[in-house]
Motif scaffolding. Structure first.
Motif, mmCIF file in Angstrom:
data_model
loop_
_atom_site.group_PDB
_atom_site.id
_atom_site.type_symbol
_atom_site.label_atom_id
_atom_site.label_comp_id
_atom_site.label_asym_id
_atom_site.label_seq_id
_atom_site.Cartn_x
_atom_site.Cartn_y
_atom_site.Cartn_z
ATOM 1 N N ILE A 68 14.649 0.358 11.750
ATOM 2 C CA ILE A 68 15.829 0.765 12.518
ATOM 3 C C ILE A 68 16.337 -0.396 13.365
ATOM 4 O O ILE A 68 17.530 -0.706 13.374
ATOM 5 C CB ILE A 68 15.503 1.983 13.404
ATOM 6 C CG1 ILE A 68 15.228 3.212 12.535
ATOM 7 C CG2 ILE A 68 16.646 2.268 14.383
ATOM 8 C CD1 ILE A 68 14.562 4.374 13.266
ATOM 9 N N TYR A 72 20.095 -3.324 12.920
ATOM 10 C CA TYR A 72 21.171 -3.552 13.883
ATOM 11 C C TYR A 72 21.842 -4.906 13.681
ATOM 12 O O TYR A 72 23.054 -5.016 13.726
ATOM 13 C CB TYR A 72 20.642 -3.437 15.320
ATOM 14 C CG TYR A 72 21.733 -3.533 16.345
ATOM 15 C CD1 TYR A 72 22.556 -2.452 16.615
ATOM 16 C CD2 TYR A 72 21.958 -4.720 17.036
ATOM 17 C CE1 TYR A 72 23.564 -2.532 17.550
ATOM 18 C CE2 TYR A 72 22.965 -4.813 17.983
ATOM 19 C CZ TYR A 72 23.764 -3.721 18.239
ATOM 20 O OH TYR A 72 24.770 -3.805 19.161
ATOM 21 N N GLU A 78 25.524 -1.772 13.161
ATOM 22 C CA GLU A 78 25.308 -0.574 13.970
ATOM 23 C C GLU A 78 25.628 0.731 13.244
ATOM 24 O O GLU A 78 24.857 1.686 13.347
ATOM 25 C CB GLU A 78 26.099 -0.662 15.280
ATOM 26 C CG GLU A 78 25.747 0.445 16.244
ATOM 27 C CD GLU A 78 26.426 0.299 17.592
ATOM 28 O OE1 GLU A 78 26.082 1.096 18.478
ATOM 29 O OE2 GLU A 78 27.280 -0.597 17.766
ATOM 30 N N PRO A 79 26.727 0.825 12.481
ATOM 31 C CA PRO A 79 26.972 2.089 11.763
ATOM 32 C C PRO A 79 25.822 2.447 10.808
ATOM 33 O O PRO A 79 25.396 3.601 10.745
ATOM 34 C CB PRO A 79 28.259 1.828 10.990
ATOM 35 C CG PRO A 79 28.963 0.761 11.772
ATOM 36 C CD PRO A 79 27.853 -0.108 12.319
ATOM 37 N N GLN A 81 22.736 1.419 11.104
ATOM 38 C CA GLN A 81 21.581 1.720 11.945
ATOM 39 C C GLN A 81 21.661 3.161 12.449
ATOM 40 O O GLN A 81 20.661 3.887 12.430
ATOM 41 C CB GLN A 81 21.523 0.753 13.134
ATOM 42 C CG GLN A 81 20.317 0.994 14.034
ATOM 43 C CD GLN A 81 20.404 0.231 15.338
ATOM 44 O OE1 GLN A 81 21.481 0.115 15.916
ATOM 45 N NE2 GLN A 81 19.282 -0.279 15.799
ATOM 46 N N LEU A 82 22.841 3.564 12.863
ATOM 47 C CA LEU A 82 23.009 4.923 13.374
ATOM 48 C C LEU A 82 22.790 5.968 12.281
ATOM 49 O O LEU A 82 22.146 6.992 12.515
ATOM 50 C CB LEU A 82 24.395 5.082 14.010
ATOM 51 C CG LEU A 82 24.602 4.281 15.302
ATOM 52 C CD1 LEU A 82 26.061 4.349 15.740
ATOM 53 C CD2 LEU A 82 23.666 4.769 16.395
ATOM 54 N N ARG A 83 23.289 5.688 11.078
ATOM 55 C CA ARG A 83 23.064 6.624 9.964
ATOM 56 C C ARG A 83 21.573 6.726 9.636
ATOM 57 O O ARG A 83 21.035 7.818 9.431
ATOM 58 C CB ARG A 83 23.859 6.192 8.726
ATOM 59 C CG ARG A 83 25.340 6.590 8.785
ATOM 60 C CD ARG A 83 26.020 6.409 7.432
ATOM 61 N NE ARG A 83 26.200 5.014 7.062
ATOM 62 C CZ ARG A 83 27.188 4.242 7.506
ATOM 63 N NH1 ARG A 83 28.104 4.734 8.312
ATOM 64 N NH2 ARG A 83 27.288 2.989 7.113
ATOM 65 N N LEU A 85 19.065 6.079 11.650
ATOM 66 C CA LEU A 85 18.411 6.758 12.760
ATOM 67 C C LEU A 85 18.623 8.262 12.688
ATOM 68 O O LEU A 85 17.691 9.034 12.889
ATOM 69 C CB LEU A 85 18.913 6.202 14.097
ATOM 70 C CG LEU A 85 18.276 6.794 15.348
ATOM 71 C CD1 LEU A 85 16.758 6.644 15.332
ATOM 72 C CD2 LEU A 85 18.868 6.154 16.598
ATOM 73 N N MET A 86 19.830 8.694 12.370
ATOM 74 C CA MET A 86 20.114 10.130 12.247
ATOM 75 C C MET A 86 19.266 10.749 11.131
ATOM 76 O O MET A 86 18.749 11.864 11.286
ATOM 77 C CB MET A 86 21.601 10.369 11.987
ATOM 78 C CG MET A 86 22.502 10.022 13.172
ATOM 79 S SD MET A 86 22.219 11.083 14.591
ATOM 80 C CE MET A 86 22.898 12.603 13.969
ATOM 81 N N GLN A 87 19.090 10.039 10.021
ATOM 82 C CA GLN A 87 18.262 10.554 8.933
ATOM 83 C C GLN A 87 16.807 10.636 9.363
ATOM 84 O O GLN A 87 16.120 11.615 9.087
ATOM 85 C CB GLN A 87 18.404 9.677 7.682
ATOM 86 C CG GLN A 87 17.607 10.180 6.495
ATOM 87 C CD GLN A 87 18.019 11.584 6.075
ATOM 88 O OE1 GLN A 87 19.187 11.848 5.822
ATOM 89 N NE2 GLN A 87 17.058 12.497 6.009
#
Length: 142
Positions: A68, A72, A78-79, A81-83, A85-87
């Protein structure tokens, strides 16, 4: 001039041991600067440490945390990374909910067995404290 943190400052701020901090460094998660024998951590290192500790509290493995964090600085940034992280959050939540269900089943089973024991004890004219005292005596003799 950029602020630098010593190992002592970070261990005190985050309530961790120097061994923990060195372990994260050995795993390649942190890369402090060196001034002689002294380790100096940048604000970016401090942020990474904060993310590592948060990830550990959430139950992620170091490999997952590293994945994760490393995402970054790379495409898709970042997008992505955020996806990711959400998974990971979704997967972790499902795992914890399953563990909760398993624990609830185990607790219900224990309640049923205990109720059966209490009923049988009552039928035998025994009190629960009598059994507990007998168990203590038995343990002392073993």
């Amino acid at each position: 001039m950029q602020r630098l943190y010593t190992i002592t400052q970070l261990t005190q701020e985050f309530a961790i041991t120097t061994r923990t901090l060195r372990f994260y460094e050995a795993q390649g998660l942190l890369s402090p600067q060196r001034r002689g024998r002294q380790r100096l951590y940048t604000p970016a290192d401090r942020t990474r440490l904060k993310l590592i500790l948060r990830g550990k509290r959430l139950g992620f493995s170091l490999a997952e945390i590293s994945e994760i964090i490393e995402m970054y600085g790379k495409a898709p940034g970042e997008p992505g990374q955020l996806r990711l992280l959400m998974q990971k959050i979704s997967d972790r939540r499902a795992e914890l909910l399953e563990k909760r269900r398993d624990l609830e089943h185990a607790l219900n089973d224990l309640d049923e067995v205990e109720a059966g024991c209490r009923l049988r004890m009552k039928e035998l004219g025994l009190e629960f404290e009598d059994i507990a005292a007998a168990g203590d005596t038995l343990e002392e003799t073993v």
